[in-house]
Write a protein that holds these residues in place. Structure first.
Motif, mmCIF file in Angstrom:
data_model
loop_
_atom_site.group_PDB
_atom_site.id
_atom_site.type_symbol
_atom_site.label_atom_id
_atom_site.label_comp_id
_atom_site.label_asym_id
_atom_site.label_seq_id
_atom_site.Cartn_x
_atom_site.Cartn_y
_atom_site.Cartn_z
ATOM 1 N N MET A 158 -29.447 -1.848 38.901
ATOM 2 C CA MET A 158 -28.710 -0.704 39.457
ATOM 3 C C MET A 158 -27.322 -0.610 38.850
ATOM 4 O O MET A 158 -26.860 0.473 38.481
ATOM 5 N N ALA A 159 -26.648 -1.750 38.751
ATOM 6 C CA ALA A 159 -25.295 -1.757 38.182
ATOM 7 C C ALA A 159 -25.321 -1.341 36.719
ATOM 8 O O ALA A 159 -24.478 -0.542 36.282
ATOM 9 N N TYR A 160 -26.293 -1.863 35.973
ATOM 10 C CA TYR A 160 -26.375 -1.493 34.562
ATOM 11 C C TYR A 160 -26.666 -0.008 34.397
ATOM 12 O O TYR A 160 -26.051 0.660 33.562
ATOM 13 N N ASN A 161 -27.582 0.514 35.206
ATOM 14 C CA ASN A 161 -27.905 1.943 35.121
ATOM 15 C C ASN A 161 -26.665 2.799 35.381
ATOM 16 O O ASN A 161 -26.521 3.879 34.798
ATOM 17 N N LYS B 145 -24.295 2.118 31.965
ATOM 18 C CA LYS B 145 -24.826 2.145 30.595
ATOM 19 C C LYS B 145 -24.345 3.314 29.758
ATOM 20 O O LYS B 145 -24.174 3.174 28.550
ATOM 21 N N ASP B 146 -24.095 4.451 30.338
ATOM 22 C CA ASP B 146 -23.639 5.613 29.584
ATOM 23 C C ASP B 146 -22.175 5.945 29.865
ATOM 24 O O ASP B 146 -21.692 7.003 29.461
ATOM 25 N N ARG B 147 -21.496 5.047 30.542
ATOM 26 C CA ARG B 147 -20.107 5.299 30.933
ATOM 27 C C ARG B 147 -19.205 5.317 29.700
ATOM 28 O O ARG B 147 -19.322 4.497 28.806
ATOM 29 N N LYS B 148 -18.299 6.252 29.694
ATOM 30 C CA LYS B 148 -17.305 6.353 28.638
ATOM 31 C C LYS B 148 -15.947 6.067 29.244
ATOM 32 O O LYS B 148 -15.727 6.262 30.436
#
Length: 104
Positions: free
Chosen positions: A78-81, A84-87
């Motif tokens: 959940m944390a990775y999801n 993962k696309d965070r800028k």
């Protein structure tokens, strides 16, 4: 052992000792204690203490997840999801997500 085997071994160890059904608030306090040890190791530049504290925190979090009826792997997924696309940008050595950057 790989991380999954270690995580399974932690669960077995916890179950054998009845920790899987113990009070999760006590486990949360244990996590705070281990976090304090991590901070101390960082503050005193003691890499072995840092590694020990990080490992202890993983053990405590694995057991805490069990006590709350979830798998630590699910929590990490959940944390990775979420990230993962965070800028964002590094600001003074800290990653600041894009939405929190001060626009000016």
């Amino acid at each position: 052992m790989n991380i999954q085997q270690l995580t399974d071994a932690i669960r077995t160890w916890a179950i054998y000792r009845g920790l899987d059904t113990a009070d999760s608030t006590k486990q949360a306090l244990k996590l705070g204690e281990e976090f304090g040890e991590l901070c101390q190791g960082l503050a005193k530049s003691r890499p072995d203490e840092v590694k020990d504290a990080l490992g202890d925190m993983f053990v405590v979090m694995t057991i805490l997840a069990m006590q709350e009826g979830v798998a630590i792997e699910e929590c990490v997924q959940m944390a990775y999801n979420e990230i993962k696309d965070r800028k964002g940008e590094m600001v003074n050595g800290v990653f600041v997500k894009e939405d929190d950057l001060v626009k000016g």
